[in-house]
Structure formats: structure tokens, C-alpha cells
Design a protein around this motif. Structure first.
Motif, PDB file in Angstrom:
ATOM      1  N   VAL A  80       0.820  -1.223   0.000  1.00 52.86           N
ATOM      2  CA  VAL A  80       0.000   0.000   0.000  1.00 52.86           C
ATOM      3  C   VAL A  80       0.845   1.260   0.000  1.00 52.86           C
ATOM      4  O   VAL A  80       0.349   2.352  -0.272  1.00 52.86           O
ATOM      5  N   GLY A  81       2.144   1.129   0.291  1.00 49.48           N
ATOM      6  CA  GLY A  81       3.018   2.295   0.325  1.00 49.48           C
ATOM      7  C   GLY A  81       3.031   2.974   1.677  1.00 49.48           C
ATOM      8  O   GLY A  81       2.168   2.737   2.531  1.00 49.48           O
ATOM      9  N   ASN A  82       4.026   3.817   1.891  1.00 47.45           N
ATOM     10  CA  ASN A  82       4.165   4.562   3.142  1.00 47.45           C
ATOM     11  C   ASN A  82       3.422   5.894   3.006  1.00 47.45           C
ATOM     12  O   ASN A  82       3.877   6.785   2.291  1.00 47.45           O
ATOM     13  N   PRO A  83       2.290   6.063   3.701  1.00 49.02           N
ATOM     14  CA  PRO A  83       1.518   7.295   3.551  1.00 49.02           C
ATOM     15  C   PRO A  83       2.124   8.480   4.286  1.00 49.02           C
ATOM     16  O   PRO A  83       1.666   9.611   4.126  1.00 49.02           O
ATOM     17  N   PHE A  84       3.129   8.221   5.107  1.00 43.46           N
ATOM     18  CA  PHE A  84       3.756   9.292   5.894  1.00 43.46           C
ATOM     19  C   PHE A  84       5.251   9.372   5.583  1.00 43.46           C
ATOM     20  O   PHE A  84       6.075   9.548   6.480  1.00 43.46           O
ATOM     21  N   LEU A  85       5.596   9.254   4.308  1.00 46.88           N
ATOM     22  CA  LEU A  85       6.999   9.155   3.918  1.00 46.88           C
ATOM     23  C   LEU A  85       7.805  10.376   4.356  1.00 46.88           C
ATOM     24  O   LEU A  85       8.899  10.244   4.901  1.00 46.88           O
ATOM     25  N   ALA A  86       7.292  11.557   4.100  1.00 46.42           N
ATOM     26  CA  ALA A  86       8.026  12.775   4.459  1.00 46.42           C
ATOM     27  C   ALA A  86       8.257  12.852   5.969  1.00 46.42           C
ATOM     28  O   ALA A  86       9.346  13.214   6.428  1.00 46.42           O
ATOM     29  N   GLN A  87       7.229  12.485   6.746  1.00 44.47           N
ATOM     30  CA  GLN A  87       7.350  12.554   8.199  1.00 44.47           C
ATOM     31  C   GLN A  87       8.343  11.525   8.743  1.00 44.47           C
ATOM     32  O   GLN A  87       9.136  11.823   9.637  1.00 44.47           O
ATOM     33  N   THR A  88       8.305  10.293   8.192  1.00 42.92           N
ATOM     34  CA  THR A  88       9.209   9.264   8.700  1.00 42.92           C
ATOM     35  C   THR A  88      10.657   9.579   8.355  1.00 42.92           C
ATOM     36  O   THR A  88      11.568   9.274   9.110  1.00 42.92           O
ATOM     37  N   ARG A  89      10.876  10.215   7.180  1.00 41.20           N
ATOM     38  CA  ARG A  89      12.239  10.607   6.826  1.00 41.20           C
ATOM     39  C   ARG A  89      12.792  11.605   7.843  1.00 41.20           C
ATOM     40  O   ARG A  89      13.951  11.530   8.251  1.00 41.20           O
ATOM     41  N   LYS A  90      11.955  12.555   8.240  1.00 39.02           N
ATOM     42  CA  LYS A  90      12.411  13.573   9.181  1.00 39.02           C
ATOM     43  C   LYS A  90      12.646  12.991  10.569  1.00 39.02           C
ATOM     44  O   LYS A  90      13.554  13.403  11.286  1.00 39.02           O
ATOM     45  N   LEU A  91      11.809  12.038  10.960  1.00 37.65           N
ATOM     46  CA  LEU A  91      11.901  11.489  12.307  1.00 37.65           C
ATOM     47  C   LEU A  91      13.048  10.502  12.480  1.00 37.65           C
ATOM     48  O   LEU A  91      13.619  10.388  13.565  1.00 37.65           O
ATOM     49  N   THR A  92      13.397   9.783  11.409  1.00 36.78           N
ATOM     50  CA  THR A  92      14.298   8.645  11.556  1.00 36.78           C
ATOM     51  C   THR A  92      15.684   9.026  12.047  1.00 36.78           C
ATOM     52  O   THR A  92      16.255   8.341  12.889  1.00 36.78           O
ATOM     53  N   ALA A  93      16.243  10.115  11.544  1.00 38.55           N
ATOM     54  CA  ALA A  93      17.598  10.502  11.960  1.00 38.55           C
ATOM     55  C   ALA A  93      17.651  10.786  13.453  1.00 38.55           C
ATOM     56  O   ALA A  93      18.498  10.256  14.176  1.00 38.55           O
ATOM     57  N   LYS A  94      16.735  11.610  13.937  1.00 40.31           N
ATOM     58  CA  LYS A  94      16.735  11.956  15.359  1.00 40.31           C
ATOM     59  C   LYS A  94      16.417  10.743  16.218  1.00 40.31           C
ATOM     60  O   LYS A  94      17.011  10.556  17.290  1.00 40.31           O
ATOM     61  N   LEU A  95      15.479   9.923  15.757  1.00 41.88           N
ATOM     62  CA  LEU A  95      15.111   8.739  16.531  1.00 41.88           C
ATOM     63  C   LEU A  95      16.296   7.792  16.667  1.00 41.88           C
ATOM     64  O   LEU A  95      16.550   7.243  17.745  1.00 41.88           O
ATOM     65  N   LEU A  96      17.040   7.600  15.580  1.00 43.69           N
ATOM     66  CA  LEU A  96      18.219   6.742  15.641  1.00 43.69           C
ATOM     67  C   LEU A  96      19.274   7.332  16.566  1.00 43.69           C
ATOM     68  O   LEU A  96      19.878   6.627  17.376  1.00 43.69           O
ATOM     69  N   GLN A  97      19.506   8.629  16.463  1.00 48.80           N
ATOM     70  CA  GLN A  97      20.522   9.275  17.306  1.00 48.80           C
ATOM     71  C   GLN A  97      20.176   9.152  18.782  1.00 48.80           C
ATOM     72  O   GLN A  97      21.020   8.793  19.612  1.00 48.80           O
ATOM     73  N   TYR A  98      18.912   9.428  19.145  1.00 47.04           N
ATOM     74  CA  TYR A  98      18.496   9.312  20.542  1.00 47.04           C
ATOM     75  C   TYR A  98      18.567   7.860  21.023  1.00 47.04           C
ATOM     76  O   TYR A  98      18.886   7.592  22.188  1.00 47.04           O
TER      77      TYR A  98
END
Length: 350
Positions: A80-98
Motif C-alpha cells: 500500500v506504500g508509506n503514507p507518511f513518507l516525508a514525516q518518517t524521513r524527518k523522524l528517523t535521523a533523530k530517533l536513531l541518534q536518541y
């Protein structure tokens, strides 16, 4: 040459570059990585959002391991695809760092220093060897200098983070960055599943497997995910050696500027590594932190699981097809050589 603080935003494992070519973030996701277009019946409906929320909810349960989370993300991206692609891209870097910082609360500084010293020789030899081999193989394949150097740096150091650091120094084109990032993220996904299987098949010790992951898997997210699936000691060794390895971004980026004769470039430092070191020191020398440390480590592992779900949800077949055969051959060849040589050396020396 200047050093500035990083702009955190995600693009390979793991751990995409901002539109401005000089921006750097740690770690990135490929710009070509996008959700597979959903069927027309779903585009105006809520099915993709419902499926995404359900899978994300499962990733927050104890049954979801990092490899399972990545697999669920990949399934989502291909259906079905990722409906929140832009949001997950922004969140992933900070989430990984934390998450990486949180893992520091479960580690001992003295043991980490010992692991770092043990991995230093492997790190220097593998980085130098990979860059040299990549240059030769890239010329043999007829690839351009920029794409060859980007893939070689991603394989040699820490995947997407290294590519995002070196790309602006090279003043690489957006499509060159995207192809290099997509290449290492595809290989990251493969490594996350394959490495634990190989480790168990060869009866590798926790120390051996953790060191192997840190050397042979590109992004921090996949390194930590694979090591966490193998055991706690493997996780500690892999995280420590990988983050020490990530610091080589700085000299390699500066060396790139000299070799490619680039001036007035900005090299941005992955400062979150200092947070990991601080958390580790607190856990080792401040007993009061032991009250909350187990909870912080648990949250960090949960954050890592969600991070890998987000990464998988952004890795569509379009990204795989966009890589093309030659860059993928280069990336796969370098990865296999690094993996097999480091595996042989580790099994016969540790």
C-alpha cells in the motif's frame, strides 16, 4: 575548511540529503527511496494509514525484533506504500541518534575502550583497503569518480552518514547521492537478515560477531539491529566499534577535499556520538543513574525497532531499480569482500 554542527534529518541501514547540496545530516536516507505508489482505490482512502498505524503499533510490542520491524516496513513499502513518507524521513535521523545515546546507558566505559582498541586495527585496515579497492573496481566498471568514491566511502565507514558527509565535499549531483544511498540501504537490509544466520551457523562468539557487524555492515541502524538480535555483549561491542569507526568521517571528508581539490567546504561532525559517550560514562561512574538506566536502554531498543520500520517503509522497488547494475555491482562486490575478509580474519585471530 570549516567544521559545523550537523543538520539532523534522515535518509543505511542507517541511519535523505536536504535539497541544498551542501547540507549534511546523520544518518541519511536516499532521496530516490519513496513509497510504492498505492493502487488508485487506496489513494483517496484510509487503508494505507490504517495499515501503517497497525504495523507501527506492533513494532511497539515485545514481539517485534529489529529484523521483523524492517521486514514489516519493506512489506508496507511494496504494497500500500508509506503514507507518511516525508514525516518518517524527518523522524528517523533523530530517533536513531536518541536511541544510540540511550544504548550508552547500558554499557561500561572500560569495556568499551577495550573493544574500541581491539577494533582499531581492523577499522584502519578495512577503510584503507575498501577505498583503494573501490577506486580500482570503479574504474574497471567504467563508473564516474564521484559515484565510485561515494559508494566506497559508504562501504568503508558508515553507510549513508559517510555518503552524506562526503557528497557535499565532492559537490556531487543529487542523482549521484541518491544512487549511492540506495545502494548501501539495499545492502543494509540484506545484512540485517543474513548476518545473524551466518554468525549462528559458524558458532561465532558474542565478541566476534559484534566486531564483524561493526566492520562489515554499513549503517549504524543495521549494525545495532543485527547485533541486538545476536546478544547483549555483541550489541555492546558492535555499537562501540561502529561509533568509533564513524568518527573517521571527518578525516576521510577532509582527505576527499584535498584529493578532489575542493575549497571552502563544510565538514559536519556527528555530535550525537558525544551523547553516547556521555551516557556510557554516567552509567559507569555515577551509580545513581542505575535506577533509570534499564528503562532508558529499553526505550532505546524500542526506538531502534521503530527506526528500522521507518527505514524499511521507505525502501521501495523504485529505489532498487534506480540503482542500475553497475553501481550495485560495485557496492555488492565491495561489501562481499569486506564481509568475507573481515570474517576470516576475526575467526582466525580472536
Amino acid at each position: 575548511m570549516k567544521t559545523t554542527r550537523p543538520v539532523s534529518h534522515l535518509s543505511a541501514f542507517v541511519d535523505a540529503p536536504e535539497p541544498h547540496p551542501q547540507a549534511l545530516q546523520t544518518p541519511p536516507t536516499p532521496t530516490l527511496v519513496g513509497a510504492t505508489p498505492a493502487p488508485a482505490a487506496n489513494r483517496s482512502g484510509r487503508l494505507p494509514q490504517v495499515v501503517f498505524v497497525m504495523l507501527l503499533g506492533f513494532c511497539l510490542t515485545p514481539w517485534a525484533t529489529p529484523p521483523v520491524a524492517l521486514a514489516l516496513g519493506l512489506v508496507l513499502a511494496q504494497t500500500v506504500g508509506n503514507p507518511f513518507l516525508a514525516q518518517t524521513r524527518k523522524l528517523t535521523a533523530k530517533l536513531l541518534q536518541y536511541s544510540v545515546i540511550g544504548l550508552g546507558f547500558g554499557m561500561n566505559a572500560q569495556a568499551a575502550v577495550q573493544a574500541g582498541q581491539q577494533g582499531l586495527l581492523f577499522t584502519v585496515a578495512s577503510i584503507a583497503g575498501t577505498l583503494g579497492l573501490g577506486y580500482v573496481a570503479g574504474r574497471w566498471l567504467g563508473l564516474g569518480r564521484h559515484i565510485t568514491h561515494l559508494i566506497s566511502c559508504g562501504t568503508a565507514i558508515c553507510g549513508g552518514s559517510a555518503i552524506a558527509a562526503v557528497g557535499p565535499v565532492l559537490r556531487a549531483k543529487e542523482e549521484e547521492m541518491s544512487v549511492a544511498l540506495a545502494t548501501v540501504f539495499v545492502l543494509n537490509a540484506m545484512a540485517l537478515f543474513a548476518f545473524p544466520v551466518v554468525g549462528h551457523a559458524l558458532s561465532m562468539t558474542q565478541n566476534q560477531f559484534g566486531l564483524w557487524c561493526a566492520i562489515a555492515i554499513h549503517d549504524t541502524s543495521s549494525v545495532v539491529g543485527a547485533a541486538a538480535a545476536y546478544g547483549e555483549q555483541a550489541l555492546q561491542v558492535a555499537t562501540t566499534v561502529k561509533l568509533a569507526r564513524a568518527l573517521w568521517i571527518i578525516p576521510v571528508a577532509l582527505g576527499t577535499a584535498l584529493v578532489f581539490r575542493q575549497k571552502d567546504v563544510k565538514v559536519k561532525i556527528p555530535y550525537f556520538i558525544l551523547g553516547f559517550i556521555g551516557a556510557m560514562l554516567l552509567n559507569t561512574y555515577v551509580p545513581a543513574t542505575h535506577v533509570v538506566a534499564p528503562y532508558l536502554v529499553q526505550l532505546a531498543k524500542l526506538g531502534l525497532t521503530v527506526t528500522l520500520f521507518f527505514i524499511g517503509a521507505g525502501l521501495s522497488m523504485r529505489a532498487v531499480k534506480a540503482v542500475g547494475p553497475k553501481p550495485f555491482i560495485l557496492g555488492s562486490g565491495l561489501w562481499l569482500v569486506v564481509s568475507l575478509v573481515s570474517l576470516y580474519v576475526i575467526l582466525h585471530s580472536l
